[in-house]
Each structure stands twice: as C-alpha cells, then as structure tokens.
Write an enzyme that holds these catalytic residues in place. Structure first.
Site, short mmCIF file in Angstrom:
data_model
loop_
_atom_site.label_atom_id
_atom_site.label_comp_id
_atom_site.label_asym_id
_atom_site.label_seq_id
_atom_site.Cartn_x
_atom_site.Cartn_y
_atom_site.Cartn_z
N ASN A 86 66.96 11.19 -3.57
CA ASN A 86 66.45 10.44 -2.43
C ASN A 86 65.10 9.77 -2.69
O ASN A 86 64.77 8.79 -2.03
CB ASN A 86 66.33 11.38 -1.22
N TYR A 151 63.30 -4.14 -5.18
CA TYR A 151 63.99 -3.06 -4.47
C TYR A 151 65.50 -3.21 -4.59
O TYR A 151 66.22 -2.24 -4.87
CB TYR A 151 63.56 -3.06 -3.01
N LYS A 155 68.29 -0.57 -6.29
CA LYS A 155 69.39 0.04 -5.55
C LYS A 155 70.75 -0.40 -6.10
O LYS A 155 71.73 0.34 -6.00
CB LYS A 155 69.26 -0.28 -4.07
N THR A 186 61.66 5.09 9.90
CA THR A 186 60.88 6.11 9.21
C THR A 186 59.40 5.78 9.32
O THR A 186 59.03 4.66 9.71
CB THR A 186 61.26 6.19 7.73
#
Length: 254
Positions: A86, A151, A155, A186
């Site tokens: 994670n 990013y 991923k 978050t």
C-alpha cells in the site's frame, strides 16, 4: 472473523487507506504488522487497535526503498500469510513539470518499494505453500488523468507487476490481485487542497468529489472492505485481477 490466525504485512499502514486496512484486518482476527516510514503514525494505529481489543498489531519503522532492511524485517517474522503493498506517494504535474528527481522519487517508493516487499515476502510464502498478495494500483493505471504523469507511470507498473506475480506463483499457492481506487478522501487530499487552493477548500473539494459519477469520493473504509474480501478465503478462486473501486469513473465518466 475472516482472518483468524492470519499474519499480515501492510506497507504504509499508518494513515489513509493503509490505516483503514490495518484496523479492519485486525478486527477480523489478523495479527497485523504495520511497515511505515513514519513510526509515530504506525504506533498510533497499533495503540488504537490495542485499545479496542480487536486484534494484535506491531509497528515497524522501515523505508520500503531499502531492500536489505525489508528482508531483515521479514526474516524475523515466522509466518506471513498476506502482504498488502500500500505504501506510495503522489506527484502532481505533466511530463514537462516532472523533473528527474521527481520521477525517481515516485519510482523508488511506488514501484521499487512494491518490488522490494515482494522480493522479501514471496520466498517465505513459497516455503509455506500459500500466500495472498494485494497491490494498491489506481485508476490512473488504465485511464488518462491530467497532470499525473509520474504517478500514472508508477501505478501502471503496479498493475503489470500484479499480473506477472499472479502468473509466476500460482503453482506455489500464492494469489495476487490489485485494487484501483479513484479519489479517496484521505488526509493527503485535504492537505493537497489546502496547499494548492487556499481559501477555496470547500469549493475545490466539491469539484473533485463530483469528478466521480457517483458524486463523491470513496472512504478509506470502503477500500479496506474490498481488500478484506480479496485477501480472505472468500476470494480463494480469484487471482491475477485488478478491481476498480471508482464510483463509476472508468466506465461512466463521459
């Protein structure tokens, strides 16, 4: 409880989605090892788990970019049934706004960090004859998202890594899947909005929420619930798959 007598490693388990997974897995009977760069955050999650009497948990200070440290940590844990990859960082910017340093930093944490965890854990799982791996990918792996070059790259690598590991270690009794969330509410999101849109926090939050067809961001606990299913014996026939949890973003955002 779905994870009784299971031992779980969760990288980046001290905040956000990782924290939600740590809390839920402990509540489901697992012994949870939280691997965090921020030991204080990990220790707070452990204290929360212990105060609620919902399971066992341990906090470990480790940098996932350091392979030898991860291997030493894993060697000291007798059995590992589940690995949740994670830990990750974000970067905002297109190709021209992504410096070499930016690119390397995202790659080291998001891609190399996941590789290091896999490299340390898979031999132990092979020796046990069983194991479950869950990687945290993103919808950015399969759709174009503006200003997320580095990013998205990272991923996409996680998505492909998941398929490769699932194929190579199926015969060893190891399952491997990934989850691809859209925007999740978050502390990172709140910090990003506060930093980049001062005075317009509420307006920006609403705009980002509405980018999902369902009209809101996901909650970390919702991602954790999907993680629980995929890591439990309920999903014993599932491997080599990615599961979007995206409020309709991929298929309905037109």
């Amino acid at each position: 409880m779905k994870l009784t007598n299971k031992t779980v490693l969760i990288t980046g388990g001290g905040s956000g989605i990782g924290k939600a997974i740590s809390l839920l897995f402990a509540a489901q009977g697992a012994t949870v090892h939280i691997l965090e760069l921020n030991l204080e955050a990990a220790s707070q999650v452990v204290a929360e788990i212990e105060s609620q009497g919902i399971g066992k948990a341990f906090a470990h200070s480790v940098n996932v970019t350091n392979q030898s440290d991860l291997q030493s940590l894993v060697a000291g844990i007798e059995q590992i049934d589940i690995l949740v990859n994670n830990a990750g960082i974000a970067h905002v910017g297109n190709l021209e706004k992504c410096t070499e340093e930016d690119f390397q930093r995202v790659f080291d944490v998001n891609v190399k960090g996941a590789y290091n965890s896999l490299f340390a854990v898979i031999p132990k799982m092979k020796a046990q004859g069983q194991g479950v791996i869950l990687n945290m990918a993103s919808i950015a792996a399969v759709v174009g998202i503006a200003d997320r070059f580095a990013y998205s790259m990272s991923k996409g690598a996680i998505y492909a890594m998941t398929l490769s590991v699932a194929r190579d270690y199926m015969a060893a009794g190891i399952r491997c899947n990934s989850i691809s969330p859209a925007r999740v509410h978050t502390p990172f999101v709140d910090g990003f909005i506060a930093k980049n849109y001062p005075g317009k926090e509420e307006e920006t939050f609403e705009k980002l929420s509405q980018s999902q067809p369902i009209g809101r961001m996901a909650q970390p606990a919702e991602v954790a619930s999907l993680a629980l299913f995929l890591c439990s014996d309920d999903a014993a026939f599932i491997t080599g798959n990615d599961y979007p949890i995206d409020g309709g973003f991929i298929k309905l955002n037109n």
